[in-house]
Design a protein around this motif. Structure first.
Motif, PDB file in Angstrom:
ATOM      1  N   GLU A 129      20.913 -71.666  33.085  1.00 31.57           N
ATOM      2  CA  GLU A 129      21.454 -73.001  33.005  1.00 31.57           C
ATOM      3  C   GLU A 129      21.008 -73.981  34.079  1.00 31.57           C
ATOM      4  OE1 GLU A 129      25.609 -71.727  33.602  1.00 31.57           O
ATOM      5  OE2 GLU A 129      26.011 -71.262  31.268  1.00 31.57           O
ATOM      6  N   GLN A 130      20.414 -73.516  35.074  1.00 35.64           N
ATOM      7  CA  GLN A 130      20.037 -74.385  36.242  1.00 35.64           C
ATOM      8  C   GLN A 130      18.556 -74.647  35.911  1.00 35.64           C
ATOM      9  OE1 GLN A 130      21.672 -75.719  38.687  1.00 35.64           O
ATOM     10  NE2 GLN A 130      23.713 -74.737  37.737  1.00 35.64           N
ATOM     11  N   GLY A 131      17.946 -74.156  34.941  1.00 32.30           N
ATOM     12  CA  GLY A 131      16.587 -74.412  34.315  1.00 32.30           C
ATOM     13  C   GLY A 131      15.557 -73.631  35.344  1.00 32.30           C
ATOM     14  N   MET A 132      15.898 -72.366  35.538  1.00 33.63           N
ATOM     15  CA  MET A 132      14.810 -71.825  36.147  1.00 33.63           C
ATOM     16  C   MET A 132      13.792 -71.075  35.168  1.00 33.63           C
ATOM     17  SD  MET A 132      15.198 -67.977  38.147  1.00 33.63           S
ATOM     18  CE  MET A 132      15.716 -68.699  39.888  1.00 33.63           C
ATOM     19  N   ALA A 133      12.485 -71.318  35.793  1.00 37.87           N
ATOM     20  CA  ALA A 133      11.187 -70.899  34.919  1.00 37.87           C
ATOM     21  C   ALA A 133      11.365 -69.353  34.321  1.00 37.87           C
ATOM     22  CB  ALA A 133       9.831 -71.255  35.437  1.00 37.87           C
ATOM     23  N   ALA A 134      10.812 -69.286  33.127  1.00 34.59           N
ATOM     24  CA  ALA A 134      10.888 -67.754  32.604  1.00 34.59           C
ATOM     25  C   ALA A 134      10.180 -66.770  33.606  1.00 34.59           C
ATOM     26  CB  ALA A 134      10.259 -67.781  31.257  1.00 34.59           C
ATOM     27  N   GLU A 135       9.165 -67.134  34.108  1.00 30.17           N
ATOM     28  CA  GLU A 135       8.505 -66.140  35.112  1.00 30.17           C
ATOM     29  C   GLU A 135       9.297 -65.998  36.403  1.00 30.17           C
ATOM     30  OE1 GLU A 135       4.409 -65.895  37.918  1.00 30.17           O
ATOM     31  OE2 GLU A 135       4.650 -67.715  36.534  1.00 30.17           O
ATOM     32  N   GLN A 136      10.210 -67.159  36.902  1.00 31.39           N
ATOM     33  CA  GLN A 136      10.993 -66.813  37.874  1.00 31.39           C
ATOM     34  C   GLN A 136      12.152 -65.933  37.433  1.00 31.39           C
ATOM     35  OE1 GLN A 136      10.565 -67.732  41.432  1.00 31.39           O
ATOM     36  NE2 GLN A 136       8.602 -67.790  40.620  1.00 31.39           N
ATOM     37  N   VAL A 137      12.622 -66.066  36.251  1.00 31.79           N
ATOM     38  CA  VAL A 137      13.803 -65.278  35.669  1.00 31.79           C
ATOM     39  C   VAL A 137      13.364 -63.830  35.731  1.00 31.79           C
ATOM     40  CG1 VAL A 137      15.352 -64.891  33.916  1.00 31.79           C
ATOM     41  CG2 VAL A 137      14.820 -67.211  34.449  1.00 31.79           C
ATOM     42  N   SER A 138      12.048 -63.733  35.579  1.00 32.44           N
ATOM     43  CA  SER A 138      11.590 -62.287  35.322  1.00 32.44           C
ATOM     44  C   SER A 138      11.512 -61.650  36.719  1.00 32.44           C
ATOM     45  CB  SER A 138      10.344 -62.111  34.839  1.00 32.44           C
ATOM     46  OG  SER A 138       9.864 -60.848  34.747  1.00 32.44           O
ATOM     47  N   ARG A 139      10.913 -62.426  37.752  1.00 34.54           N
ATOM     48  CA  ARG A 139      11.027 -61.816  38.991  1.00 34.54           C
ATOM     49  C   ARG A 139      12.433 -61.713  39.500  1.00 34.54           C
ATOM     50  NH1 ARG A 139       5.991 -65.183  42.011  1.00 34.54           N
ATOM     51  NH2 ARG A 139       4.260 -64.365  40.755  1.00 34.54           N
ATOM     52  N   PHE A 140      13.183 -62.611  39.148  1.00 32.73           N
ATOM     53  CA  PHE A 140      14.633 -62.532  39.617  1.00 32.73           C
ATOM     54  C   PHE A 140      15.287 -61.299  38.908  1.00 32.73           C
ATOM     55  CE2 PHE A 140      19.187 -64.117  39.202  1.00 32.73           C
ATOM     56  CZ  PHE A 140      19.417 -63.921  40.494  1.00 32.73           C
ATOM     57  N   ALA A 141      14.925 -61.036  38.009  1.00 29.65           N
ATOM     58  CA  ALA A 141      15.581 -59.678  37.255  1.00 29.65           C
ATOM     59  C   ALA A 141      15.041 -58.347  38.135  1.00 29.65           C
ATOM     60  CB  ALA A 141      15.115 -59.535  35.799  1.00 29.65           C
ATOM     61  N   GLU A 142      13.836 -58.446  38.391  1.00 32.03           N
ATOM     62  CA  GLU A 142      13.068 -57.300  39.212  1.00 32.03           C
ATOM     63  C   GLU A 142      14.019 -57.176  40.294  1.00 32.03           C
ATOM     64  OE1 GLU A 142       9.024 -57.747  39.667  1.00 32.03           O
ATOM     65  OE2 GLU A 142       8.720 -57.852  37.501  1.00 32.03           O
ATOM     66  N   LEU A 143      14.263 -58.148  41.156  1.00 32.04           N
ATOM     67  CA  LEU A 143      14.945 -58.310  42.517  1.00 32.04           C
ATOM     68  C   LEU A 143      16.219 -57.671  42.286  1.00 32.04           C
ATOM     69  CD1 LEU A 143      14.279 -58.723  45.433  1.00 32.04           C
ATOM     70  CD2 LEU A 143      14.953 -61.231  45.013  1.00 32.04           C
ATOM     71  N   VAL A 144      16.772 -58.316  41.412  1.00 31.03           N
ATOM     72  CA  VAL A 144      18.375 -57.784  41.120  1.00 31.03           C
ATOM     73  C   VAL A 144      18.585 -56.401  41.103  1.00 31.03           C
ATOM     74  CG1 VAL A 144      20.229 -57.944  39.586  1.00 31.03           C
ATOM     75  CG2 VAL A 144      19.249 -60.135  40.244  1.00 31.03           C
ATOM     76  N   PHE A 145      17.582 -55.763  40.053  1.00 35.41           N
ATOM     77  CA  PHE A 145      17.816 -54.498  39.951  1.00 35.41           C
ATOM     78  C   PHE A 145      17.217 -53.438  40.834  1.00 35.41           C
ATOM     79  CE2 PHE A 145      18.401 -55.995  35.576  1.00 35.41           C
ATOM     80  CZ  PHE A 145      19.633 -55.284  35.250  1.00 35.41           C
ATOM     81  N   ALA A 146      16.346 -54.152  41.539  1.00 33.16           N
ATOM     82  CA  ALA A 146      15.558 -53.213  42.690  1.00 33.16           C
ATOM     83  C   ALA A 146      16.939 -53.360  43.828  1.00 33.16           C
ATOM     84  CB  ALA A 146      14.695 -53.828  43.316  1.00 33.16           C
ATOM     85  N   TYR A 147      17.476 -54.389  44.241  1.00 33.63           N
ATOM     86  CA  TYR A 147      18.308 -54.401  45.088  1.00 33.63           C
ATOM     87  C   TYR A 147      19.547 -53.471  44.686  1.00 33.63           C
ATOM     88  CZ  TYR A 147      22.259 -56.358  47.895  1.00 33.63           C
ATOM     89  OH  TYR A 147      23.474 -56.689  48.852  1.00 33.63           O
ATOM     90  N   ILE A 148      19.923 -53.545  43.529  1.00 32.08           N
ATOM     91  CA  ILE A 148      21.019 -52.422  43.033  1.00 32.08           C
ATOM     92  C   ILE A 148      20.650 -51.090  43.300  1.00 32.08           C
ATOM     93  CG2 ILE A 148      22.486 -51.738  41.087  1.00 32.08           C
ATOM     94  CD1 ILE A 148      23.364 -54.385  42.033  1.00 32.08           C
ATOM     95  N   ASP A 149      19.360 -50.796  42.989  1.00 33.92           N
ATOM     96  CA  ASP A 149      18.950 -49.378  42.921  1.00 33.92           C
ATOM     97  C   ASP A 149      18.962 -48.826  44.604  1.00 33.92           C
ATOM     98  OD1 ASP A 149      18.345 -48.798  40.358  1.00 33.92           O
ATOM     99  OD2 ASP A 149      16.229 -49.461  40.571  1.00 33.92           O
ATOM    100  N   GLU A 150      18.635 -49.894  45.499  1.00 34.77           N
ATOM    101  CA  GLU A 150      19.000 -49.537  46.753  1.00 34.77           C
ATOM    102  C   GLU A 150      20.045 -49.319  47.220  1.00 34.77           C
ATOM    103  OE1 GLU A 150      16.463 -49.416  49.706  1.00 34.77           O
ATOM    104  OE2 GLU A 150      15.236 -48.725  47.861  1.00 34.77           O
ATOM    105  N   LEU A 151      21.005 -50.229  46.923  1.00 26.39           N
ATOM    106  CA  LEU A 151      22.325 -49.759  47.143  1.00 26.39           C
ATOM    107  C   LEU A 151      22.990 -48.490  46.600  1.00 26.39           C
ATOM    108  CD1 LEU A 151      24.042 -53.454  46.573  1.00 26.39           C
ATOM    109  CD2 LEU A 151      23.104 -52.391  48.812  1.00 26.39           C
ATOM    110  N   SER A 152      22.630 -48.238  45.234  1.00 26.41           N
ATOM    111  CA  SER A 152      23.083 -47.195  44.565  1.00 26.41           C
ATOM    112  C   SER A 152      22.542 -45.722  45.334  1.00 26.41           C
ATOM    113  CB  SER A 152      23.016 -47.054  43.249  1.00 26.41           C
ATOM    114  OG  SER A 152      21.483 -46.953  42.822  1.00 26.41           O
ATOM    115  N   ALA A 153      21.185 -46.034  45.731  1.00 23.65           N
ATOM    116  CA  ALA A 153      20.448 -44.735  46.286  1.00 23.65           C
ATOM    117  C   ALA A 153      21.377 -44.763  47.794  1.00 23.65           C
ATOM    118  CB  ALA A 153      19.114 -45.124  46.530  1.00 23.65           C
ATOM    119  N   ALA A 154      21.655 -45.731  48.587  1.00 23.05           N
ATOM    120  CA  ALA A 154      22.181 -45.335  49.745  1.00 23.05           C
ATOM    121  C   ALA A 154      23.598 -44.792  49.715  1.00 23.05           C
ATOM    122  CB  ALA A 154      22.362 -46.774  50.705  1.00 23.05           C
ATOM    123  N   SER A 155      24.290 -45.331  48.852  1.00 26.76           N
ATOM    124  CA  SER A 155      25.753 -44.732  48.364  1.00 26.76           C
ATOM    125  C   SER A 155      25.633 -43.141  47.921  1.00 26.76           C
ATOM    126  CB  SER A 155      26.405 -45.254  47.054  1.00 26.76           C
ATOM    127  OG  SER A 155      26.895 -46.679  47.548  1.00 26.76           O
TER     128      SER A 155
END
Length: 400
Positions: A129-155
């Protein structure tokens, strides 16, 4: 904290202040939707996330997402930034807390998967909705799931460490409890040891001596409150294990235990009130000393166990009882000894004695006459009858 797998590499993104601000405005709503989804989809959390606990989890979700946004808003930074450490430490502590609460690793990881899905769905809608470019959305997705993976691994690491740590601690407490029972420690000390071990005392404990190789199979079929002392016990021989089997005290429970052990060369002590476990252990040890093969139920061999409790005393008593025959020939002593024992067991009934010894009743009459000559009125003395019955109850050879 336990060592985790290497973090995945992700590229940096350009998260503008406007996008970051729009996402921050949604954090509370995202946290609420995440918690609701976890409650709906993971049964273990149905009651856990209500009330103050739910508020704590919502705050934790908001904090984790806020930390992520801080990292994602820094140009050139990935999830390997030093600022990630506090979030990972918090996730680790969460994992330990979940283990202490009794929830499984599977439930914890399921909660993370749901959290990742809901968070990504809401955050991706905002960045689009804020107009982020498709390539940036893809990188953002990678970062989100990598971050969640890190948290779940720590837990997950925290969950594993807590189980291992608490398991070791409880094992030590159970070992000390078993030792206190076997050493006949004061009742209040034993009760305190049971409380420290978080052990719910059964009505009875039954000592069982059995081969180490059979322990694993037996443990799967008996009460899980059973204690297994692992420290060296001087009375337990190499290759043998002692179990203090928990039971209800009902006759059916003992019958069930004996059925479980029917193919095991074990010695089973009596079922006793749990604070008297040492008594059952002592009886089992005496039962083992009988040298019988197969499954030995000590309750079926009480006479032999009592007679074998003091071999030296039994030998002295037998010598005293047989003293009046000492001057006779050995062959005569042997015949009169077996006749005296049979006479005691059959209460003087000549026919029963003759049948047991395979001799003629006249022979019995003759031998009893010899006994009366040797012992006189003592054969009618209740005290002598008691001592002679005990002395001659075992094998007629030298007591072992």
């Amino acid at each position: 904290m336990a060592r985790r797998a290497a973090r995945p590499e992700t590229g940096s993104i350009e998260l503008t202040p406007a996008v970051a601000e729009a996402m921050r405005a949604e954090l509370a709503a995202v946290a609420d939707r995440t918690v609701l989804a976890i409650i709906e989809e993971v049964p273990s959390y149905e009651n856990a996330l209500s009330g103050s606990m739910g508020a704590t989890i919502r705050s934790a979700v908001q904090l984790a997402l806020g930390t992520f946004l801080d990292l994602a808003s820094r140009p050139g930074h990935s999830i390997d930034a030093p600022a990630l450490a506090p979030a990972l430490e918090g996730a680790y502590r969460l994992g330990r807390g979940e283990a202490r609460s009794g929830r499984t690793m599977e439930a914890l990881l399921a909660a993370y998967r749901i959290g990742a899905r809901v968070s990504w769905r809401d955050m991706s809608r905002t960045v689009v909705e804020q107009g982020m470019a498709a390539e940036q959305v893809s990188r953002f997705a990678e970062l989100v799931f990598a971050y969640i993976d890190e948290l779940s691994a720590a837990s997950a690491a925290g969950h594993t460490d807590e189980l291992e740590s608490s398991g070791r601690v409880r094992t030590r407490h159970l070992e000390r409890l078993a030792r206190a029972l076997l050493n006949r420690a004061p009742a209040d000390a034993v009760v305190a040891a049971a409380e420290r071990a978080d052990w719910d005392p059964p009505a009875t404990l039954t000592a069982v001596l059995l081969p180490e190789s059979q322990v694993g199979t037996v443990l799967t079929q008996i009460d899980p409150r059973t204690l297994q002392p692992t420290e060296d016990l001087p009375e337990v021989v190499e290759g043998e294990t002692l179990l203090l089997v928990a039971g209800s005290g009902a006759p059916a429970a003992r019958a069930g235990l004996l059925r479980t052990l029917q193919d095991v060369p074990a010695v089973v002590g009596p079922a006793v009130p749990w604070l008297d476990a040492a008594t059952s252990h002592d009886r089992a040890l005496r039962g083992r000393a009988l040298g019988l093969a197969g499954l030995v139920d000590s309750e079926e061999h009480l006479a032999e166990i009592v007679l074998g409790a003091d071999p030296g005393g039994l030998a002295d008593l037998r010598e005293r009882v047989l003293a009046p025959l000492a001057d006779l020939r050995p062959s005569t002593v042997e015949k009169l000894t077996e006749t005296l024992r049979s006479w005691l067991l059959h209460q003087g009934r000549r026919e029963g004695i003759a049948e047991e010894l395979f001799v003629h009743p006249q022979t019995v009459r003759y031998r009893v006459g010899q006994l009366r000559e040797a012992y006189g009125d003592r054969l009618e003395d209740p005290r002598f009858v008691l001592e002679a019955t005990i002395a001659l109850a075992g094998p007629l050879g030298p007591p072992t």
